[in-house]
Design an enzyme around this catalytic site. Structure first.
Site, PDB file in Angstrom:
ATOM      1  CG  LEU A 151      39.247  33.764  36.063  1.00  0.00           C
ATOM      2  CD1 LEU A 151      39.722  32.327  36.305  1.00  0.00           C
ATOM      3  CD2 LEU A 151      39.513  34.148  34.599  1.00  0.00           C
TER       4      LEU A 151
ATOM      5  CD1 TRP B 124      36.651  42.827  41.172  1.00  0.00           C
ATOM      6  CD2 TRP B 124      34.894  44.190  41.262  1.00  0.00           C
ATOM      7  NE1 TRP B 124      37.043  43.970  41.809  1.00  0.00           N
ATOM      8  CE2 TRP B 124      35.981  44.823  41.871  1.00  0.00           C
ATOM      9  CE3 TRP B 124      33.665  44.860  41.213  1.00  0.00           C
ATOM     10  CZ2 TRP B 124      35.892  46.082  42.430  1.00  0.00           C
ATOM     11  CZ3 TRP B 124      33.570  46.118  41.767  1.00  0.00           C
ATOM     12  CH2 TRP B 124      34.670  46.710  42.360  1.00  0.00           C
TER      13      TRP B 124
ATOM     14  CD  GLU C 202      35.264  38.817  28.855  1.00  0.00           C
ATOM     15  OE1 GLU C 202      34.318  39.012  29.640  1.00  0.00           O
ATOM     16  OE2 GLU C 202      35.713  37.684  28.587  1.00  0.00           O
TER      17      GLU C 202
HETATM   18  C1  LIG Z   1      31.771  45.651  36.819  1.00  0.00           C
HETATM   19  C2  LIG Z   1      32.726  44.500  36.756  1.00  0.00           C
HETATM   20  C3  LIG Z   1      32.268  43.253  36.363  1.00  0.00           C
HETATM   21  C4  LIG Z   1      33.142  42.167  36.349  1.00  0.00           C
HETATM   22  N1  LIG Z   1      32.658  40.916  36.035  1.00  0.00           N
HETATM   23  C5  LIG Z   1      33.476  39.835  36.200  1.00  0.00           C
HETATM   24  C6  LIG Z   1      32.952  38.509  36.046  1.00  0.00           C
HETATM   25  O1  LIG Z   1      31.775  38.301  35.746  1.00  0.00           O
HETATM   26  N2  LIG Z   1      33.784  37.461  36.275  1.00  0.00           N
HETATM   27  C7  LIG Z   1      35.098  37.625  36.616  1.00  0.00           C
HETATM   28  O2  LIG Z   1      35.789  36.640  36.824  1.00  0.00           O
HETATM   29  N3  LIG Z   1      35.631  38.886  36.755  1.00  0.00           N
HETATM   30  C8  LIG Z   1      34.850  39.971  36.559  1.00  0.00           C
HETATM   31  N4  LIG Z   1      35.353  41.240  36.721  1.00  0.00           N
HETATM   32  C9  LIG Z   1      36.746  41.391  37.093  1.00  0.00           C
HETATM   33  C10 LIG Z   1      37.617  41.986  35.997  1.00  0.00           C
HETATM   34  O3  LIG Z   1      37.804  41.052  34.968  1.00  0.00           O
HETATM   35  C11 LIG Z   1      38.925  42.469  36.657  1.00  0.00           C
HETATM   36  O4  LIG Z   1      38.605  43.597  37.453  1.00  0.00           O
HETATM   37  C12 LIG Z   1      39.982  42.804  35.643  1.00  0.00           C
HETATM   38  O5  LIG Z   1      40.443  41.648  34.990  1.00  0.00           O
HETATM   39  C13 LIG Z   1      41.187  43.492  36.299  1.00  0.00           C
HETATM   40  O6  LIG Z   1      41.619  42.788  37.427  1.00  0.00           O
HETATM   41  P1  LIG Z   1      41.835  43.554  38.811  1.00  0.00           P
HETATM   42  O7  LIG Z   1      40.633  44.360  39.108  1.00  0.00           O
HETATM   43  O8  LIG Z   1      42.265  42.565  39.829  1.00  0.00           O
HETATM   44  O9  LIG Z   1      43.024  44.555  38.543  1.00  0.00           O
HETATM   45  P2  LIG Z   1      44.579  44.199  38.560  1.00  0.00           P
HETATM   46  O10 LIG Z   1      44.834  42.943  37.851  1.00  0.00           O
HETATM   47  O11 LIG Z   1      45.065  44.333  39.967  1.00  0.00           O
HETATM   48  O12 LIG Z   1      45.159  45.396  37.685  1.00  0.00           O
HETATM   49  C14 LIG Z   1      45.288  46.727  38.193  1.00  0.00           C
HETATM   50  C15 LIG Z   1      45.957  47.560  37.092  1.00  0.00           C
HETATM   51  O13 LIG Z   1      47.265  47.014  36.815  1.00  0.00           O
HETATM   52  C16 LIG Z   1      47.373  46.715  35.429  1.00  0.00           C
HETATM   53  N5  LIG Z   1      48.184  45.526  35.250  1.00  0.00           N
HETATM   54  C17 LIG Z   1      48.069  44.306  35.855  1.00  0.00           C
HETATM   55  N6  LIG Z   1      48.967  43.454  35.384  1.00  0.00           N
HETATM   56  C18 LIG Z   1      49.699  44.113  34.442  1.00  0.00           C
HETATM   57  C19 LIG Z   1      50.790  43.771  33.597  1.00  0.00           C
HETATM   58  N7  LIG Z   1      51.306  42.545  33.587  1.00  0.00           N
HETATM   59  N8  LIG Z   1      51.288  44.718  32.768  1.00  0.00           N
HETATM   60  C20 LIG Z   1      50.750  45.965  32.735  1.00  0.00           C
HETATM   61  N9  LIG Z   1      49.715  46.358  33.525  1.00  0.00           N
HETATM   62  C21 LIG Z   1      49.197  45.438  34.362  1.00  0.00           C
HETATM   63  C22 LIG Z   1      45.937  46.470  34.969  1.00  0.00           C
HETATM   64  O14 LIG Z   1      45.805  46.619  33.564  1.00  0.00           O
HETATM   65  C23 LIG Z   1      45.185  47.520  35.769  1.00  0.00           C
HETATM   66  O15 LIG Z   1      45.293  48.765  35.121  1.00  0.00           O
HETATM   67  C24 LIG Z   1      34.511  42.345  36.695  1.00  0.00           C
HETATM   68  C25 LIG Z   1      34.967  43.629  37.062  1.00  0.00           C
HETATM   69  C26 LIG Z   1      34.090  44.689  37.099  1.00  0.00           C
HETATM   70  C27 LIG Z   1      34.616  46.033  37.545  1.00  0.00           C
END
Ligand SMILES: Cc1cc2nc3c(=O)[nH]c(=O)nc-3n(C[C@H](O)[C@H](O)[C@H](O)COP(=O)(O)OP(=O)(O)OC[C@H]3O[C@@H](n4cnc5c(N)ncnc54)[C@H](O)[C@@H]3O)c2cc1C
Length: 394
Positions: A137, A168, A377
């Site tokens: 996703l 990721w 998640e």
């Molecule tokens: C080891 C690992 C495994 C993963 N496995 C998968 C997988 O199998 N499949 C998959 O699809 N994804 C996967 N992910 C992705 C993971 O779900 C995302 O990293 C996570 O959802 C956060 O998204 P982002 O990294 O883009 O951070 P961002 O969305 O850019 O967020 C950055 C920061 O801003 C904050 N933030 C964002 N929006 C808001 C808001 N509206 N209000 C307040 N704070 C906010 C967040 O909480 C975070 O602290 C994985 C990530 C890791 C690190």
């Protein structure tokens, strides 16, 4: 906690497991400690995907826990699933998260696949013929705001052509099938509209799995970017309704959150066991560390908070099992369990003193493994958004 210890604790948490569930949980706990735990430190060091361990997990049905038996799965309920995730995570968080993402994809397929898709993909997967599955996703430019995804799927005759990049993705390096979310139509008033879900088999031309990420923790979970460059899949690879893929993704997230809540508890239980063992044998000022009142308070706080995390997680699992709406409860479980995990693991590193900072001690790995539970998640912030939204619903 050994297999024998868990049942009195679960009984005191008000969980009355049936004989069959007890049997499953006992045998998985035994398997996890005997077969999964021993290689965890080495896999953390090398980053090697747990291929052999997973093969054994598949034999036990741990990759398709909630897929019904008639489709080749284990047919377990949500509570049993949570207990299994906890047990595996106590042994090795990388293996647990690989199982979590595989179970997530299997659950989506079970809920939304047509009869033909079940035969083509779900059954072979559940029977262990496809290896792990990925749930793709997140993209480089959006995670929390996943509905802003840019990967496109264009209909060309009897095929969909995918172009874009995912980031990721757990198990991407070894997955036999990927569940991929892509934009098929222009976004409506809400950006979540126009997204669809597709099954993409490993080896499909145009599917490129990137280099494995060099991560802080959970280093053996095969996390990688996945890109699509004119990747053609049959029209029959569309899962659920065209344009309703975001709802398909969200439909499994409650179960996903409970899985990660349980995984977080497993990590914290492992750290607490390490802390107790170390604190009992390490002496300072002529007495064991556990004889200091400060240590006792740290242990007491950790046990109390962990029991609260268990209760929230089991409540969420029970609600899911009953088919109730449980968005807030699954988010509370994930939020509280992952934040509790962070506190407990940090305290146990502190209890180890300098040794807690050494790779020779398991708490060091657990500390690194634990950090991501507050990020994937759905971040802790994303969980708070869900909980508040549910509170403010008219
Ligand atoms: C080891 C690992 C495994 C993963 N496995 C998968 C997988 O199998 N499949 C998959 O699809 N994804 C996967 N992910 C992705 C993971 O779900 C995302 O990293 C996570 O959802 C956060 O998204 P982002 O990294 O883009 O951070 P961002 O969305 O850019 O967020 C950055 C920061 O801003 C904050 N933030 C964002 N929006 C808001 C808001 N509206 N209000 C307040 N704070 C906010 C967040 O909480 C975070 O602290 C994985 C990530 C890791 C690190």
């Amino acid at each position: 906690m050994s297999s024998i210890d868990i049942f009195p604790r679960l009984d005191r948490l008000g969980l009355e497991l049936g004989a069959e569930e007890r049997q499953i949980v006992a045998s998985v706990r035994d398997f996890a400690q005997r077969r999964v735990a021993p290689g965890a430190a080495e896999r953390d060091r090398t980053g090697a995907f747990p291929v052999e361990v997973l093969r054994e997990c598949v034999e036990l049905g741990l990759h398709a826990m909630k897929v019904p038996a008639e489709s080749g799965g284990a047919g377990a309920d949500d509570v049993t699933y949570a207990l299994v995730m906890e047990a595996v995570a106590e042994a090795c968080a990388s293996t647990a998260v690989v199982l979590a993402s595989s179970n997530l994809t299997a659950k989506v397929l079970d809920a939304h696949a047509t009869a033909a898709q079940r035969e083509r993909w779900l059954r072979p997967y559940a029977e262990g013929r496809l290896g792990p599955a990925s749930f793709a996703l997140t993209e480089p430019s959006c995670g929390t705001d996943a509905s802003a995804l840019r990967t496109r799927a264009t209909l060309d005759g009897d095929a969909w052509v995918l172009d874009g990049e995912k980031m990721w993705i757990t198990s991407a390096t070894h997955a036999g099938l990927h569940l991929v979310f892509a934009r098929t139509d222009e976004a409506g008033p809400r950006s979540a509209e126009g997204i669809s879900a597709f099954v993409v088999e490993a080896g499909t031309p145009g599917l490129v799995v990137g280099r494995e990420e060099d991560k802080m923790g959970q280093r053996a979970s095969g996390t990688a970017a996945v890109s699509f460059d004119g990747c053609r899949v049959p029209a029959a690879a569309l899962v659920g309704e065209r344009g309703r893929g975001y709802a398909v993704a969200l439909s499994a997230l409650g179960a996903g959150r409970v899985g990660i809540a349980a995984l977080s508890i497993g990590l914290a239980e492992a750290a607490l066991a390490e802390g107790l063992a170390y604190g009992t044998q390490r002496r300072a000022f002529g007495q064991a560390l556990t004889e200091f009142q400060n240590t006792q308070f740290v242990l007491a706080d950790s046990r109390t908070e962990l029991d609260a995390a268990w209760l929230l997680t089991l409540r969420a699992a029970r609600l899911l099992g009953r088919g109730d709406r449980a968005s807030a409860e699954t988010s509370m479980a994930k939020l509280f369990a992952s934040e509790t995990c962070a506190r407990v693991v940090d305290r146990m590193v502190q209890l180890h003193g300098g040794y807690g900072y050494s790779r020779e001690y398991a708490v060091e790995r657990i500390y690194r493994d634990a950090r991501v539970t507050r990020i994937y998640e759905g971040t802790s912030e994303a969980q708070r958004i869900v909980i508040a939204r549910e509170m403010l619903r008219a």
